[in-house]
Scaffold this active site. Structure first.
Site, PDB file in Angstrom:
ATOM      1  CB  CYS A  52       7.657   5.697  24.363  1.00  0.00           C
ATOM      2  SG  CYS A  52       6.956   7.289  24.850  1.00  0.00           S
ATOM      3  CB  CYS A  55       1.972  11.063  24.816  1.00  0.00           C
ATOM      4  SG  CYS A  55       2.028  10.128  23.282  1.00  0.00           S
ATOM      5  CB  CYS A 120       5.684   3.977  31.634  1.00  0.00           C
ATOM      6  SG  CYS A 120       5.488   2.769  32.978  1.00  0.00           S
ATOM      7  CG  ASP A 366       4.357  -4.875   8.535  1.00  0.00           C
ATOM      8  OD1 ASP A 366       5.167  -5.758   8.238  1.00  0.00           O
ATOM      9  OD2 ASP A 366       4.487  -4.136   9.522  1.00  0.00           O
ATOM     10  CB  ALA A 803      18.200   7.592  37.073  1.00  0.00           C
ATOM     11  CG  MET A1044      16.285   6.213  41.002  1.00  0.00           C
ATOM     12  SD  MET A1044      18.002   6.633  40.677  1.00  0.00           S
ATOM     13  CE  MET A1044      18.843   5.489  41.770  1.00  0.00           C
ATOM     14  CD  GLU A1267      24.532  -1.134  40.526  1.00  0.00           C
ATOM     15  OE1 GLU A1267      24.936  -1.338  41.679  1.00  0.00           O
ATOM     16  OE2 GLU A1267      25.191  -0.536  39.674  1.00  0.00           O
TER      17      GLU A1267
HETATM   18  C1  FAD Z   1       5.576   4.297  15.924  1.00  0.00           C
HETATM   19  C2  FAD Z   1       5.154   3.823  14.555  1.00  0.00           C
HETATM   20  C3  FAD Z   1       5.221   2.465  14.276  1.00  0.00           C
HETATM   21  C4  FAD Z   1       4.850   2.011  13.014  1.00  0.00           C
HETATM   22  N1  FAD Z   1       4.937   0.679  12.728  1.00  0.00           N
HETATM   23  C5  FAD Z   1       4.583   0.233  11.500  1.00  0.00           C
HETATM   24  C6  FAD Z   1       4.681  -1.135  11.155  1.00  0.00           C
HETATM   25  O1  FAD Z   1       5.075  -1.960  11.976  1.00  0.00           O
HETATM   26  N2  FAD Z   1       4.340  -1.516   9.912  1.00  0.00           N
HETATM   27  C7  FAD Z   1       3.891  -0.622   8.970  1.00  0.00           C
HETATM   28  O2  FAD Z   1       3.589  -1.016   7.877  1.00  0.00           O
HETATM   29  N3  FAD Z   1       3.796   0.667   9.267  1.00  0.00           N
HETATM   30  C8  FAD Z   1       4.136   1.115  10.489  1.00  0.00           C
HETATM   31  N4  FAD Z   1       4.072   2.437  10.782  1.00  0.00           N
HETATM   32  C9  FAD Z   1       3.696   3.365   9.703  1.00  0.00           C
HETATM   33  C10 FAD Z   1       2.233   3.639   9.709  1.00  0.00           C
HETATM   34  O3  FAD Z   1       1.504   2.494   9.450  1.00  0.00           O
HETATM   35  C11 FAD Z   1       1.987   4.644   8.613  1.00  0.00           C
HETATM   36  O4  FAD Z   1       2.657   5.803   8.974  1.00  0.00           O
HETATM   37  C12 FAD Z   1       0.525   4.926   8.490  1.00  0.00           C
HETATM   38  O5  FAD Z   1      -0.174   3.839   8.019  1.00  0.00           O
HETATM   39  C13 FAD Z   1       0.290   6.115   7.621  1.00  0.00           C
HETATM   40  O6  FAD Z   1      -1.071   6.465   7.721  1.00  0.00           O
HETATM   41  P1  FAD Z   1      -1.513   7.894   8.233  1.00  0.00           P
HETATM   42  O7  FAD Z   1      -2.980   7.947   8.065  1.00  0.00           O
HETATM   43  O8  FAD Z   1      -1.021   8.161   9.579  1.00  0.00           O
HETATM   44  O9  FAD Z   1      -0.759   8.785   7.185  1.00  0.00           O
HETATM   45  P2  FAD Z   1      -0.391  10.310   7.239  1.00  0.00           P
HETATM   46  O10 FAD Z   1       0.853  10.516   8.001  1.00  0.00           O
HETATM   47  O11 FAD Z   1      -1.564  11.096   7.672  1.00  0.00           O
HETATM   48  O12 FAD Z   1      -0.091  10.519   5.705  1.00  0.00           O
HETATM   49  C14 FAD Z   1       0.929   9.813   5.091  1.00  0.00           C
HETATM   50  C15 FAD Z   1       1.027  10.100   3.594  1.00  0.00           C
HETATM   51  O13 FAD Z   1      -0.037   9.475   2.915  1.00  0.00           O
HETATM   52  C16 FAD Z   1      -0.684  10.405   2.069  1.00  0.00           C
HETATM   53  N5  FAD Z   1      -2.097  10.057   2.083  1.00  0.00           N
HETATM   54  C17 FAD Z   1      -2.845   9.762   3.161  1.00  0.00           C
HETATM   55  N6  FAD Z   1      -4.088   9.441   2.752  1.00  0.00           N
HETATM   56  C18 FAD Z   1      -4.113   9.541   1.431  1.00  0.00           C
HETATM   57  C19 FAD Z   1      -5.118   9.355   0.451  1.00  0.00           C
HETATM   58  N7  FAD Z   1      -6.338   8.974   0.775  1.00  0.00           N
HETATM   59  N8  FAD Z   1      -4.795   9.571  -0.844  1.00  0.00           N
HETATM   60  C20 FAD Z   1      -3.568   9.973  -1.197  1.00  0.00           C
HETATM   61  N9  FAD Z   1      -2.583  10.156  -0.321  1.00  0.00           N
HETATM   62  C21 FAD Z   1      -2.851   9.955   0.976  1.00  0.00           C
HETATM   63  C22 FAD Z   1      -0.400  11.742   2.671  1.00  0.00           C
HETATM   64  O14 FAD Z   1      -0.429  12.762   1.690  1.00  0.00           O
HETATM   65  C23 FAD Z   1       0.970  11.559   3.238  1.00  0.00           C
HETATM   66  O15 FAD Z   1       1.948  11.818   2.279  1.00  0.00           O
HETATM   67  C24 FAD Z   1       4.405   2.929  12.023  1.00  0.00           C
HETATM   68  C25 FAD Z   1       4.361   4.299  12.319  1.00  0.00           C
HETATM   69  C26 FAD Z   1       4.726   4.735  13.568  1.00  0.00           C
HETATM   70  C27 FAD Z   1       4.681   6.197  13.877  1.00  0.00           C
HETATM   71  S1  FES Z   2       9.066   3.560  33.145  1.00  0.00           S
HETATM   72 FE1  FES Z   2       7.482   2.302  33.918  1.00  0.00          FE
HETATM   73  S2  FES Z   2       7.603   2.668  36.023  1.00  0.00           S
HETATM   74 FE2  FES Z   2       9.332   3.696  35.261  1.00  0.00          FE
HETATM   75  S1  FES Z   3       4.500   7.902  21.951  1.00  0.00           S
HETATM   76 FE1  FES Z   3       6.262   8.554  23.003  1.00  0.00          FE
HETATM   77  S2  FES Z   3       5.678  10.545  23.599  1.00  0.00           S
HETATM   78 FE2  FES Z   3       4.081   9.941  22.356  1.00  0.00          FE
END
Ligand code: FAD
Ligand code: FES
Ligand code: FES
Length: 1335
Positions: A52, A55, A120, A366, A803, A1044, A1267
């Site tokens: 969202c 934060c 937000c 992706d 709200a 609100m 509304e």
């Molecule tokens: C809100 C949100 C939206 C997202 N939207 C998309 C999207 O549209 N498309 C998409 O493809 N993805 C999406 N993701 C997923 C995101 O891309 C993956 O979670 C991210 O790429 C994982 O990378 P990280 O560094 O955060 O992994 P981490 O969470 O830090 O680790 C993930 C896993 O990978 C392993 N790992 C990490 N690095 C290595 C390494 N070098 N060697 C071996 N293992 C390793 C870790 O052990 C762990 O198991 C989204 C995630 C969130 C939270």
């Molecule tokens: S959530 Fe954006 S102003 Fe209320």
């Molecule tokens: S992205 Fe929603 S609280 Fe962090």
């Protein structure tokens, strides 16, 4: 909490101040640290899962290798505190404050009216601030990208984008033109009358962006980073330890000894797993300081990219490389760029790593399909196996969450090869929302031809979203390889692909037919692009007819118009009424200083409450064992129904609802008991440890059909009829029957349900700080729950972070349970629902099944209609009976149907109880009616706007409940909307476009709304106010409305300013409290300003009259002198005001009444462009004309119009609540439930307030507007339906067709009935259990 083990000292900076933590707990996120420990509460919790943006903070790091500092935005809710060693964090408090100097971003978002509830806003500010740190003159594309991951539920984004647009170089030209006619578009400069039009804000006085004001990066951190010999860092927590090695050898060693310990890079996969799935990792390895993981090496064959590089770094690397090489070498790079641009949000891409994305093996990743199709490989290392290279092919992705690699193997880097001459790579994805959303299906495709030939030498087709992991369409590839790329090969390929990528009809995630059809559509799109390439290379010569070509959907946001009337000429400059005054808290909201419920500092000994909810839809409770929970650290008590000292149930319309279930549950998510503990984490762990045993009960009812079959309704069911429908059906030329289903809608207020109950300590007195729209009801219910008089319970509402109807009744139950905990423990207790809990527990908008039979004449007149509504109410009655009534009161919408019958029933089901939601049933009601009118037009083969016009109220009109009104302004809105939107010319242009395009269609619609204002229950139409004038002349206003985001306090300040003849700056509104204004009515029904405005006016007039003798004695005196004199003359400077509103009523037996005070009218014209192969669409333009009388505050009212429209757009095109076959809500966060984001804004979004309109029934001739315009979101639905109809006619399908709401890409695509969707064999209904219920 200290564990006894000595870890390292964590050192980083926040807002330029050094922070050292001796006992950093690896489970702590930056968000909880900022809010809990540092009391920096500007950074908000909205979802906890990166979805969202509330934060958002900026993280800055020094990179010794390049001696540069990088800044990036990140979600504090996913950032582990321990990851921040050596980093500098900037929060909203760090960039500006009202105490010192506000930052231009804060100023511009606020002054452009981009902050309503404000929850937000800090996140928006920080996303934009970070962009400006990296690019002080961004483009519009940069801005929309930066804000793509920040959700706002109030504004509709337009004002936020307009505020940010003022930083754009390109925007500076057209702003003065009032938008629309930018000189950069080559259009003419505006004439003088355009320039004289009032503007919502004046950018001339904005603070300039001055980078010298930014905090400098702490030199100490530079020294720290440059220090050679970095050491391993270790942090020990209560349940989790954290090791951050400093070298690859050490990392390999650690992983060998702890193969199950995850490597946490961005924490965007591991973090949500820990939080939402409760997975506990005793050890975390954080390799972010291992340099080898970030190295980039170029070779003649391609580029090796360190697995630790973030996706943003990968994106900018590829963007840098592409122009350096011939196009033919960068096919894969460009496909990856395209995918990366749409992957997650910028905040996610900034931290998520390449290796993490690959190794998360997400089924919908992706990158993986593109990397695999592009023949990429990874270099891995382990102690036993040393270094090896592993191709990213079909063997690599084994199953859900599993790759071929051994647990101890570490991905060091990823090889991305150059493409060869004759090689084409493409990526396609289709997601529930265009941006910041996991794809439904995503794909990477590559084909390689030998030079000068169309014969395929090699091909790779990989898909995500078609199984538990990335899958290869190997058989399809085999059928293509060595063959010429032509129709024959492709047509075989489609058939093989269809057989190869099969999903069972009940596959997890649902959308089975859509997903299967997308696999074909993507191959088809790939085919078109490959043919184009072959043509460019002169391998083939036949031209693709223009009609068959596919261009991307338009995406450029245009400046828009907001037109409103000047105040009358004689109005004093000091009088703010009618002027676009900024929301009075907008600046504090933008600086993060605005205080929401959970921002109130903790009191000594305060406890936190977590709820335990039912996991069964209908069952007897056979046991509730709290013993294990009570043994856990920090847990203080468990509250059950037995602890409630007073009333254990809440009674509504004769039905009882238990606060905490005692013997039986009737839905998943029903509250059973609550655990109170010293911290949020301990309370949550305690709640998870409570053991409930159940005995399932039969006769589950989930859907409207099941309710009808089992006659499961809340009584009474209502009927209304005018004329004689049955007889009229006999006289008409034609009859038609149809139905439409309209899904429910989650409120998704950005601030979740929040409350803090503080026992005063004597005589059973309590202070309740609560985020509610109805403080008095909360007070009443808490008092009866605690068996104490209402005069001991004071409810305080400072402001609410959104709200939309969801904080009326549901909040009272939660506040009552929290108050029982506070009473029992005699300590302050705080309850802040997590997003998932909130969505599970607090109910939503009612899903509706609408059925109709309509009789009409060949000339388009509708003579009779019989409409039946079934509202899915859930397991308790709540306000469902009133919703069902309001539905029936709007079945005429804007039309005079002489014989009209409506019936409505509130279905009792085993789902969470649904409740009020902005519009209170009217959006669903009118959409059924408009769908019926659509069908009439299609049956008659006439344009639907003509049918609407023919049947619209004209002259002196009488509704079906015998209420007289004048539709003049409705008709004015209709005509004006047609003119402003250039409807006829654009309609013709859309038709022409449709003839010229096979795979893209344009659709238009124009929809009216007549919306009844005020409460039909007459007693609720009252309000009171209390106004104090202090001796220094400052004025404190209290009234019954709650703020609100709708700007009620701003409007009340304007009212008081006018009535007291003093500037608004002298007037303050602190909070809404039951101790200042008692017995208030809810801030709802679009009636807040009407009622409270009159009460404030009344109180102020009393005071002004009291000062009259003083003024007469000293006419030239100042306000302050009069006030002082009044005090010395013993004149009371405090007054109450009261407004006795209209005695509205509805007699359902006689089927007549006056349930509304007046009507607000509006008309909306929308145009969409639809990609028929994927169902993706874009709202190209929206024009809304609204009659709101004389607006008290045009900026606030336009904000309500745009925000409500956008929420309606979400309801009708995007937002889907999905329940499992056993009644569990699947969609419990922004990852699964998509509300509109910046990408959903109409590209051109014009709002016009009807001029010269007056309303004798409301304050200063204004009208309620909270509304009504939500209903007009349906115009996007009908525009999509119009585009779908054009697509269907290409497949030879004519006549009415069924399209349920929301018109998601899935529904729109399937309804288009393209040759690909028609290939999907239908699953036999009843032969399988669908993944989700069709409620
Ligand atoms: C809100 C949100 C939206 C997202 N939207 C998309 C999207 O549209 N498309 C998409 O493809 N993805 C999406 N993701 C997923 C995101 O891309 C993956 O979670 C991210 O790429 C994982 O990378 P990280 O560094 O955060 O992994 P981490 O969470 O830090 O680790 C993930 C896993 O990978 C392993 N790992 C990490 N690095 C290595 C390494 N070098 N060697 C071996 N293992 C390793 C870790 O052990 C762990 O198991 C989204 C995630 C969130 C939270
Ligand atoms: S959530 Fe954006 S102003 Fe209320
Ligand atoms: S992205 Fe929603 S609280 Fe962090």
């Amino acid at each position: 909490m200290s564990t006894g083990k000595e870890g390292h000292i964590l050192c980083f900076f926040i807002n330029g101040k050094k922070v050292t933590e001796n006992h950093a707990d690896p489970e702590t996120t930056l968000l909880s640290f900022l809010r809990g420990k540092l009391r920096l509460t500007g950074t908000k919790y909205g979802c906890g899962g990166g979805g969202c943006g509330a934060c958002t903070v900026m993280v800055s790091c020094y990179q010794p290798a390049t001696k540069s500092i990088i800044h990036y935005s990140a979600n504090a809710c996913l950032l582990p505190l321990c990851q921040l060693h050596g980093a500098a964090v900037t929060t909203v408090e760090g960039i500006g404050s009202t105490k010192t100097r506000i930052h231009p971003v804060q100023e511009r978002i606020a002054k452009a009216h981009g902050s309503q509830c404000g929850f937000c806003t800090p996140g928006m500010v920080m996303s934009m601030y970070t962009l400006l740190r990296n690019k002080p003159q961004p483009t519009m594309e940069d801005i929309t990208q930066a804000l793509a991951g920040n959700l706002c539920r109030c504004t509709g984004y337009r004002p936020i984008v307009d505020g940010c647009r003022t930083f754009c170089q390109e925007a500076n030209c057209c702003q003065a033109n009032g938008g629309g006619n930018c000189c950069l578009n080559g259009e003419e400069a505006p004439d003088e009358s355009e320039l004289r039009k009032p503007q919502l804000f004046d950018k001339e006085g904005f603070l300039p962006l001055d980078p010298t004001q930014d905090l400098i990066f702490p030199p100490e951190l530079i020294l720290m980073a440059e220090r050679s010999n970095p050491q391993t860092l270790t942090f020990f927590g209560e349940r989790m330890n954290w090791v951050s090695p400093a070298s690859l050898e050490e990392l390999v060693q650690l992983k060998t000894s702890n193969p199950q310990a995850p490597l946490v890079m961005g924490n965007t996969n591991i973090g949500p797993d820990i939080k939402f799935k409760g997975i506990l990792h005793p050890l975390i390895i954080s390799p972010t300081r291992v340099m080898e993981l970030f190295e980039v090496t170029q070779t003649p064959q391609g580029v090796w990219v360190g697995a630790g590089c973030s996706l943003s770094e990968l994106l900018s690397l590829l963007e840098k490389l592409v122009p350096q090489f011939p196009e033919e070498k960068t096919e894969l790079f460009r496909a990856l760029i395209q995918q990366l641009g749409n992957l997650g949000s910028q905040q996610i891409r900034n931290v998520a790593s390449l290796g993490g994305n690959i190794m998360s093996v997400h089924p919908n990743s992706d990158l993986n399909p593109v990397l695999a199709a592009g023949s990429c490989k990874v270099s891995v290392v382990s102690k036993a196996g040393g270094r090896r290279e592993v191709p990213l092919n079909q063997d690599f992705f084994v199953s859900f969450g599993k790759t071929i690699l051994k647990p101890e193997e570490i991905v060091v880097s990823v090889f991305i090869p150059f493409s060869r001459k004759g090689e084409f790579v493409r990526a396609f994805r289709q997601a529930p929302r265009k941006e910041s959303s996991f794809a439904t299906v995503t794909t990477g495709m590559r084909v390689f031809f030998s030079e000068g030939s169309r014969v395929v030498q090699d091909v790779g087709l990989y898909y995500g979203g078609m199984g538990p992991t990335t899958v290869s369409a190997a058989k399809t590839c085999a059928a293509i390889i060595t063959r010429p790329w032509d129709d024959e090969t492709l047509s075989r390929a489609y058939d093989i692909l269809l057989d190869e990528l099969v999903l069972p009809p009940s596959a997890p995630g649902g959308k089975v037919d859509f997903r299967r059809s997308l696999t074909l559509s993507f191959l088809f799109k790939f085919n078109l692009e490959v043919l184009q390439k072959l043509r460019e290379m002169n391998v083939i010569t036949d031209e693709l007819p223009e009609k068959m070509q596919i261009q991307p959907l338009p995406r450029e946001i245009q400046p828009s118009l907001q037109e409103f009337q000047h105040v009358s000429e004689g109005q004093s400059d000091q009088d703010p009424v009618g002027r676009p005054i900024m929301h009075r808290s907008a600046i504090s909201q933008a600086t993060g200083e605005a205080v929401y419920c959970d921002d109130i500092p903790r009191t000594d000994g305060e406890l936190f409450l977590a709820l335990v909810t039912s996991s069964r839809a209908h069952a007897k409770i056979t046991g509730l064992d709290t013993s294990e929970a009570l043994r856990l650290p920090g847990v203080v008590d468990v509250i059950t129904a037995k602890d409630i000292p007073g009333k254990k149930v809440r009674t509504m319309f004769g039905y009882n609802e238990e606060l905490l279930a005692e013997s039986e549950v009737s839905c998943i998510g029903q509250m059973l008991c609550a655990v109170v503990a010293d911290t949020r984490a301990h309370a949550k762990r305690g709640a998870a440890a409570v053991k409930i045993s159940y005995e399932d009960l039969p006769d589950l009812v989930f859907t409207a059909e099941e309710a009808i079959e089992k006659s499961s309704f809340y009584e009474p069911r209502r009927v209304i009829e005018r004329g004689n429908v049955t007889e009229a059906f006999e006289t008409v030329d034609r009859l038609y029957e149809g139905e439409i289903r309209i899904g429910g809608q989650e409120h998704f207020y950005m601030e979740t349900q929040s409350m803090l109950v503080v026992p005063v300590g004597e005589e059973r007195e309590f202070n309740v700080y609560v985020s509610t729209q109805w403080p008095t009801l909360t007070q009443d219910v808490v008092a009866e729950t605690l068996d104490t008089p209402s005069n001991r319970v004071t409810c305080h509402v400072k402001r609410i972070g959104g709200a939309f109807g969801g904080k009326v009744t549901k909040t009272t139950i939660l506040a009552s349970i929290t108050s029982v905990a506070a009473w029992k423990t005699n300590r302050a207790v705080r309850c802040i629902l997590e997003r998932g809990e909130d969505m599970l527990i607090s109910g939503a908008r009612h899903p509706i099944l609408g059925k109709y039979k309509v009789g009409f004449m060949n000339d388009g007149r509708i003579v009779a209609a019989d409409i039946q509504y079934y509202a899915n109410a859930g397991h308790t009655v709540d306000e469902s009976l009133l919703v069902a009534e309001k539905i029936l009161l709007h079945i005429d919408n804007a039309y005079n149907i002489p014989n009209l019958r409506g019936r409505s029933a509130a279905c009792r089901t085993n789902l969470p109880s649904n409740t009020a939601f902005r519009g209170f049933g009217v959006p669903q009601s009118i959409t059924v009616v408009e769908n019926m009118i659509n069908d009439v037009a299609v049956v008659l083969g006439r344009p639907v706007d003509q049918i609407r016009e023919i049947n619209m109220y004209k002259g002196l009109a009488v509704t079906h409940y015998k209420f007289e009104f004048s539709p003049e302004n409705l008709l004015r809105c209709w005509e004006e909307c047609k003119v402003k939107s250039d409807y006829s010319a654009r309609r013709r242009a859309a038709d022409q476009f449709n003839q010229q395009h096979r795979w893209k269609k344009r659709g238009m619609s124009i929809i009216p709304i007549k919306y009844g204002i005020a409460f039909s229950e007459g007693f609720l139409n009252q309000a009171a106010a209390l106004v104090h004038i202090y001796k220094d002349g400052s004025v404190l206003v209290a009234h019954g409305g709650t703020e609100m985001g709708q700007g009620i306090h701003t409007k009340m300040q304007q009212v008081a300013s006018r009535e007291l003849h003093i500037p608004s700056s002298k007037i303050y509104i602190s909070e809404t409290g039951t101790n200042t204004v008692p017995n208030t009515c809810p801030s709802a029904a679009s009636y807040g300003t009407d009622a409270n405005g009159m009460a404030v006016k009344n109180a102020c007039q009393t005071l002004y009259q009291r000062l009259e003798p003083i003024r007469q004695k000293n006419p030239k005196g100042s306000w302050e002198s009069w006030v002082e004199a009044a005090f010395f003359e013993k004149i009371s400077l405090s007054a109450t005001g009261f407004y006795r509103g209209p005695d509205l009523h509805m007699d359902w037996d006689k089927m007549e009444g006056q349930p509304f005070s007046y009507f607000t009218f509006g008309v909306c014209c929308c145009e969409v462009e639809l990609d028929c192969l994927t169902g993706d669409y874009r709202t190209v333009r929206t024009d809304i004309v609204v009659d709101i009388g004389r607006s008290v505050n045009p900026s606030v009212d336009i904000g309500q119009i745009e925000g409500a429209f956008t929420q309606g757009l979400g309801l009708f095109t995007l937002e889907e609540l999905k329940f499992s076959p056993s009644g569990l809500l699947y969609t419990r966060g922004p990852s699964q439930y998509k509300i509109p984001a910046v990408c959903d804004m109409p590209l051109r979004f014009n709002v016009y307030l009807l001029s010269d309109s007056h309303n004798p029934h409301a304050i200063y001739s204004s009208k309620g507007i909270g509304e009504p315009i939500l209903c007009l979101g349906s115009s996007v639905f009908f525009a999509i339906k119009d585009a779908v109809a054009a697509a269907r006619s290409e497949s030879g399908l004519v006549g009415p067709f069924s399209l349920d709401s929301p018109a998601t890409p899935e529904r729109a695509c399937l309804a288009c009935a393209s040759p690909f969707t028609q290939k999907i064999p239908a699953s036999k209904p009843g032969s399988f259990k669908p993944w989700a219920l069709n409620i």
